[in-house]
Motif scaffolding. Sequence first.
Motif, PDB file in Angstrom:
ATOM      1  N   LEU A  34       0.859  -1.182   0.000  1.00  0.00           N
ATOM      2  CA  LEU A  34       0.000   0.000   0.000  1.00  0.00           C
ATOM      3  C   LEU A  34       0.894   1.229   0.000  1.00  0.00           C
ATOM      4  O   LEU A  34       1.627   1.472   0.954  1.00  0.00           O
ATOM      5  N   ARG A  35       0.841   1.970  -1.094  1.00  0.00           N
ATOM      6  CA  ARG A  35       1.686   3.155  -1.230  1.00  0.00           C
ATOM      7  C   ARG A  35       0.852   4.324  -1.730  1.00  0.00           C
ATOM      8  O   ARG A  35      -0.203   4.138  -2.340  1.00  0.00           O
ATOM      9  N   ALA A  36       1.359   5.518  -1.467  1.00  0.00           N
ATOM     10  CA  ALA A  36       0.696   6.728  -1.951  1.00  0.00           C
ATOM     11  C   ALA A  36       1.258   7.111  -3.312  1.00  0.00           C
ATOM     12  O   ALA A  36       2.469   7.065  -3.528  1.00  0.00           O
TER      13      ALA A  36
ATOM     14  N   GLU B 210      -2.936   9.669  -3.593  1.00  0.00           N
ATOM     15  CA  GLU B 210      -3.972   8.642  -3.535  1.00  0.00           C
ATOM     16  C   GLU B 210      -3.344   7.285  -3.226  1.00  0.00           C
ATOM     17  O   GLU B 210      -2.239   6.994  -3.667  1.00  0.00           O
ATOM     18  N   PRO B 211      -4.051   6.443  -2.463  1.00  0.00           N
ATOM     19  CA  PRO B 211      -3.498   5.119  -2.147  1.00  0.00           C
ATOM     20  C   PRO B 211      -3.517   4.201  -3.360  1.00  0.00           C
ATOM     21  O   PRO B 211      -4.477   4.197  -4.132  1.00  0.00           O
ATOM     22  N   ARG B 212      -2.453   3.451  -3.519  1.00  0.00           N
ATOM     23  CA  ARG B 212      -2.357   2.470  -4.598  1.00  0.00           C
ATOM     24  C   ARG B 212      -1.990   1.117  -3.987  1.00  0.00           C
ATOM     25  O   ARG B 212      -1.041   1.017  -3.227  1.00  0.00           O
TER      26      ARG B 212
ATOM     27  N   PHE C 293       1.025   5.591   4.786  1.00  0.00           N
ATOM     28  CA  PHE C 293       0.306   4.370   5.172  1.00  0.00           C
ATOM     29  C   PHE C 293       1.169   3.403   5.977  1.00  0.00           C
ATOM     30  O   PHE C 293       0.890   2.212   6.025  1.00  0.00           O
TER      31      PHE C 293
ATOM     32  N   LEU D 273      -9.255   4.268   7.242  1.00  0.00           N
ATOM     33  CA  LEU D 273      -8.513   3.664   6.134  1.00  0.00           C
ATOM     34  C   LEU D 273      -9.434   2.789   5.294  1.00  0.00           C
ATOM     35  O   LEU D 273      -9.374   2.813   4.059  1.00  0.00           O
TER      36      LEU D 273
ATOM     37  N   HIS E  63     -11.520   4.943   3.204  1.00  0.00           N
ATOM     38  CA  HIS E  63     -10.668   5.596   2.209  1.00  0.00           C
ATOM     39  C   HIS E  63     -10.376   4.650   1.046  1.00  0.00           C
ATOM     40  O   HIS E  63     -10.378   5.055  -0.122  1.00  0.00           O
ATOM     41  N   LEU E  64     -10.144   3.376   1.374  1.00  0.00           N
ATOM     42  CA  LEU E  64      -9.814   2.385   0.346  1.00  0.00           C
ATOM     43  C   LEU E  64     -11.053   1.743  -0.265  1.00  0.00           C
ATOM     44  O   LEU E  64     -10.987   1.179  -1.353  1.00  0.00           O
TER      45      LEU E  64
END
Length: 216
Positions: free
Chosen positions: A7-9, A13-15, A79, A98, A101-102
Amino acid sequence: MFRLIQLRAQHGEPRIGIDPDGYGSEHAALARYRETPAAYFGIGRFDAEGRLAEIIMDTVCSPTAYCPRTAVVVHAETFQRLCDTCSFGLEVLTLPELALHLGVVVRMAPVLAPSGRHAAPDEAYSASNRIAREFATHVDDPVWRMELCAELSRTPSAVNGLLIGVGALSHREVLDHYPALCALGTQLPGVVHEDLVRATRRPLSPAGVTALRLGM
């Protein structure tokens, strides 16, 4: 099926990155994850159609910080998992935040007790399980709905149980319970309601499905 996930920004945005190797059980996936915890965020559980249905986050604070304390939040931008001490003064997200958000349910991995058995779940995990278990048979009860909203106010992380309970309803059950679902949608605590309304922008996510089924 379980897979390791990252999980990276990216551009704020989270990817989510998904490791191709699959595991038949949560236990097996966690064992593999804990061999290289710094490389992954946690475990993803995928449904029969290959869609990400749940994220299981490890309980240990960020491995890069070499902190042995229990993680309770994640950094809002990176994250990274963080405990109360490491997160002090930082902008963070709770697990319910979270998850919304996801658009995917997020829960903590089981903690191993000294005996090697799983330790007893904490209050939030128990509340989430109870909500998910009782939802279909109790949502028509206005008293139960009031108690549910009070529980969500006291224990915001129990929102995972709401996502699971609503998502588990069949289409027929949604139709049968729709008046009660809409009533619940208007009764939810403000923060939960606002987050679910935002989730309608992702209607196929668990949070988006929950919001739409609650008449939002």
